[in-house]
Design an enzyme around this catalytic site. Structure first.
Site, mmCIF file in Angstrom:
data_model
loop_
_atom_site.group_PDB
_atom_site.id
_atom_site.type_symbol
_atom_site.label_atom_id
_atom_site.label_comp_id
_atom_site.label_asym_id
_atom_site.label_seq_id
_atom_site.Cartn_x
_atom_site.Cartn_y
_atom_site.Cartn_z
ATOM 1 N N GLU B 60 -48.289 -8.465 -18.672
ATOM 2 C CA GLU B 60 -48.233 -7.010 -18.468
ATOM 3 C C GLU B 60 -47.970 -6.249 -19.759
ATOM 4 O O GLU B 60 -48.538 -5.178 -19.982
ATOM 5 C CB GLU B 60 -47.178 -6.660 -17.415
ATOM 6 C CG GLU B 60 -47.535 -7.109 -15.998
ATOM 7 C CD GLU B 60 -47.309 -8.602 -15.751
ATOM 8 O OE1 GLU B 60 -46.688 -9.267 -16.614
ATOM 9 O OE2 GLU B 60 -47.754 -9.106 -14.706
ATOM 10 N N HIS B 129 -41.426 -7.545 -4.965
ATOM 11 C CA HIS B 129 -42.697 -6.917 -4.583
ATOM 12 C C HIS B 129 -42.503 -5.539 -3.968
ATOM 13 O O HIS B 129 -43.461 -4.933 -3.509
ATOM 14 C CB HIS B 129 -43.466 -7.802 -3.586
ATOM 15 C CG HIS B 129 -44.058 -9.023 -4.196
ATOM 16 N ND1 HIS B 129 -43.301 -10.073 -4.657
ATOM 17 C CD2 HIS B 129 -45.348 -9.361 -4.459
ATOM 18 C CE1 HIS B 129 -44.094 -11.015 -5.158
ATOM 19 N NE2 HIS B 129 -45.349 -10.601 -5.057
#
Lengths: 371, 334
Positions: B60, B129
């Site tokens: 990322e 998540h």
């Protein structure tokens, strides 16, 4: 071509690290019998490099002096790293971009950045004192290794637009431990970005020695695992440094993919003026590196070739002193700062919240509470 | 009119932007052939080619750092962080570079981009998540932060975010991805503007992204008790629309801020403070917050205890000092 086309397996294997750093000159400046694979730069370019190194060292010395006088908040010296930085600057084309760190001031000066603008950050006027777009030099980066990714994305994007631009990203040995170093190498390899990663391995990340950063055979070997052309070079050997950088530029510009160059060098001074290097390194180690000074090495070599004369040397010293005097004078002029600038560049136009705060600061100034 | 989901509206916005501007590029993890884990980039690689919408290595920080370089070279990257908590490796690039490049260089270099982050919970996701990470971004000068609650806004805010000269953190409420609406996609209000979703006179509910529907539901229930509730969809957390918010609270005199994120030092705290500073003399009661608990996001079988519900909002509403005239019969006399 798709962006994820597989890299031909043989490409980077043309450019694999030598067992020992590439070297053309012995510490005393005499040529060595090396099996180096790279073309030796012309005497004219080496003389130009020498001139730039004389200026670079004088600049560094002046900046250190300015720090002692309180003109700069801090100065990370790169005395001893002249060959690495100046070869890097001189091997690039005008269209190419540099992505430097805070220790690469000599490379930036060699690129032609105005000395006073260059030191704007360290003098405390603004974070980047020069126009990065005009000089094609990104702001000097203090968070380690982060700029390597910018260089990679930039180089990829330039190639995608058909431009003949390569990016040269600088970092030190400590930065090779950062995640972004690895992500940058990997992205560059996968997307075949035309970028050179120049690692100036000066042996220490502030106080932490290389042995605590890496157990790899060399830092250049880190490129091999990513499928990147890689080489290690004696960074205090100006001839070898320029020869390897020339080859790296040629390779990258030809679209063969990225390259990692590890330059073995040494920072003669402490990390910055705020640091005491005697706490982590011994005097005899520093002495040993003094004997491998890149400037005197190139001096002896060029003198031996009959290219560098006393007269030329004198001219260069005078010219470097004149630059240093101009820098001193420039830094002694207190520049105006504009508090409006605090709000001007946060967004393309100030948000309502920032406009309120700008008005508040303006009112405080008008009331004489701030000046 | 066509029935479209929020994920579909986001996809349409990306398609239209890719069509109109050749400098727009979309990239991230699994956004290519797969079309993204929530299918927001479905078909973009097929229709626009692998050099306009492409998969990257799984890193990322690499994605965002690479996007900075591409933006410096003239592209407009729209990158996807696969889940909110998976954006944290990119935090340094976002905070130290994306947010600051314009300021560091006095506007001479900029890195406008859109960082898309599937956001918040309510979908029964396993740990890491379902984070609500908005406070980290809204606390960072140089970033704009938006979150849509409607299908129409998902399209319009995404188009505006891509066109914006500043970097935009685009928080996509996961639980709304497959919410549907019958609309023609087009322009709604710009970034920086809050919208009154339901008019009312007694209390103002401030919500954004996934909590707007909670606010609307609370307003319905409260109406049955005879309370007239105004619901404001903030849409944009930075820039923040103080004007619309303050106008409403000055009218109603009561305010509750609703967020899914843990409450301590959160966005709702900032908003409550701004409302108090601007509307103090109009308030009948302290500004209240209904937020997630101050805990790490819970496991799926426990998330309903954590998430702000209409009941919690109604309970908060009950605490807003409705008896303007004191009940003297209960007064203690000495």
């Amino acid at each position: 071509m798709t962006t994820v086309e597989k890299v031909p397996a043989t490409s980077y294997q043309q450019f694999m690290p030598a067992d020992r750093p590439v070297q053309y000159l012995a510490p005393d400046g005499t040529g060595v019998d090396s099996a180096a694979r790279y073309a030796r730069p012309s005497d004219e370019r080496l003389l130009e490099m020498y001139r730039s190194m004389v200026h670079g060292r004088r600049f560094d010395q002046q900046a250190t002096a300015l720090t002692k006088q309180g003109r700069l908040a801090v100065y990370p010296s790169s005395r001893g790293q002249e060959a690495c930085q100046i070869a890097a600057a001189l091997c690039l084309g005008e269209q190419d971009w540099m992505f430097p760190t805070y220790r690469d001031s000599m490379a930036l000066a060699a690129r032609g950045i105005d000395q006073v603008e260059l030191l704007g950050m360290l003098a405390g006027y603004w974070h980047c004192g020069y126009d990065p777009a005009a000089y094609k030099v990104a702001p000097q980066c203090t968070p380690l290794a982060t700029q390597l990714l910018h260089a990679t994305g930039f180089a990829y994007a330039e190639a995608k637009q058909g431009r003949d631009t390569i990016a040269l990203a600088f970092c030190g040995d400590g930065a090779t431990s950062e995640g972004d170093f690895h992500e940058a190498l990997n992205f560059a390899a996968v997307f075949r970005a035309p970028v050179i990663f120049l690692v100036q391995n000066n042996g220490f990340a502030i106080s932490v020695p290389l042995a605590r950063q890496s157990a790899a055979p060399s830092l250049s070997h880190k490129g091999v695992g990513y499928g990147i052309g890689s080489e290690q070079v004696d960074g205090n050997d100006p001839v070898a440094m320029m020869a390897v950088m020339d080859e790296a530029v040629k390779y990258v510009r030809a679209g063969k993919g990225p390259v990692v160059v590890e330059a073995h060098t040494y920072r003669m001074d402490a990390h910055t003026n705020a640091d005491d290097a005697t706490r982590y390194r011994k005097a005899d180690e520093v002495e040993g590196w003094l004997a491998r000074d890149p400037l005197s090495r190139l001096d002896s070599y060029l003198e031996g070739r009959g290219i560098l004369t006393d007269e030329l040397r004198e001219q260069m010293t005078v010219s470097a002193d004149a630059d240093a005097a101009a820098l001193r004078a420039g830094m002694n002029v207190e520049q105006d700062v504009d508090p409006e600038d605090l709000f001007r560049f946060v967004y393309s136009s100030p948000t309502p919240g920032l406009t309120e705060q700008r008005n508040q600061v303006a009112a405080e100034i008008a009331a004489g509470e701030l000046s | 009119m066509t029935t479209i989901t929020m994920a579909g509206a986001l996809n349409a916005a990306l398609r239209d932007a890719l069509t109109e501007d050749e400098k727009v590029v979309v990239f991230g993890e699994d956004v290519g052939t797969l079309g993204g884990v929530f299918r927001v980039t479905d078909g973009l690689t097929r229709d626009f080619g692998d050099d306009r919408c492409f998969d990257t290595p799984l890193a990322e920080s690499g994605i965002v750092g690479f996007a900075i370089g591409m933006a410096m070279s003239g592209y407009k990257p729209v990158v996807e962080m696969q889940f909110d908590a998976f954006a944290y490796p990119a935090f340094e690039q976002i905070v130290s570079h994306v947010a600051k490049l314009r300021n560091r260089t006095r506007g001479l270099l900029t890195a406008p981009m859109v960082i898309r982050i599937p956001f918040a919970g309510g979908i029964g996701g396993v740990e890491h998540h379902c984070d609500s990470s908005e406070a980290y971004y809204t606390h960072t000068p140089g970033l704009k932060v938006v979150s849509p609650s409607t299908v129409a806004d998902a399209y319009s805010l995404m188009r505006d975010a891509i066109a914006d000269p500043d970097p935009v953190i685009f928080l996509e409420p996961k639980r709304l991805y497959f919410s549907k609406d019958d609309i023609e996609l087009g322009k709604t209000e710009p970034i920086g503007t809050a919208v009154v979703r339901r008019g009312g006179t007694d209390v103002t509910l401030l919500a954004y992204g996934p909590t707007v529907s909670v606010a609307m539901q609370s307003a319905e229930f409260a109406a049955e008790d005879g309370r007239s509730v105004e619901v404001i969809d903030l849409r944009s957390l930075n820039p923040f629309d103080d004007e619309t918010v303050a106008a409403s609270v000055r009218k109603t005199g009561r305010c509750i801020v609703i967020q899914e994120a843990q409450g301590f030092a959160g966005v709702a705290a900032e908003i409550a403070s701004r409302v108090s500073e601007r509307c103090f003399h109009h308030l009948h009661a302290p500004v209240l917050r209904v937020a997630g608990l101050d805990i790490p996001y819970p496991a799926p079988k426990l998330e309903h205890f954590h998430l702000p519900s209409a009941d919690r909002v109604l309970d908060a509403m009950d605490r807003l000092q409705w008896n303007d005239a004191p009940d003297l019969s209960k007064a203690v006399t000495v």
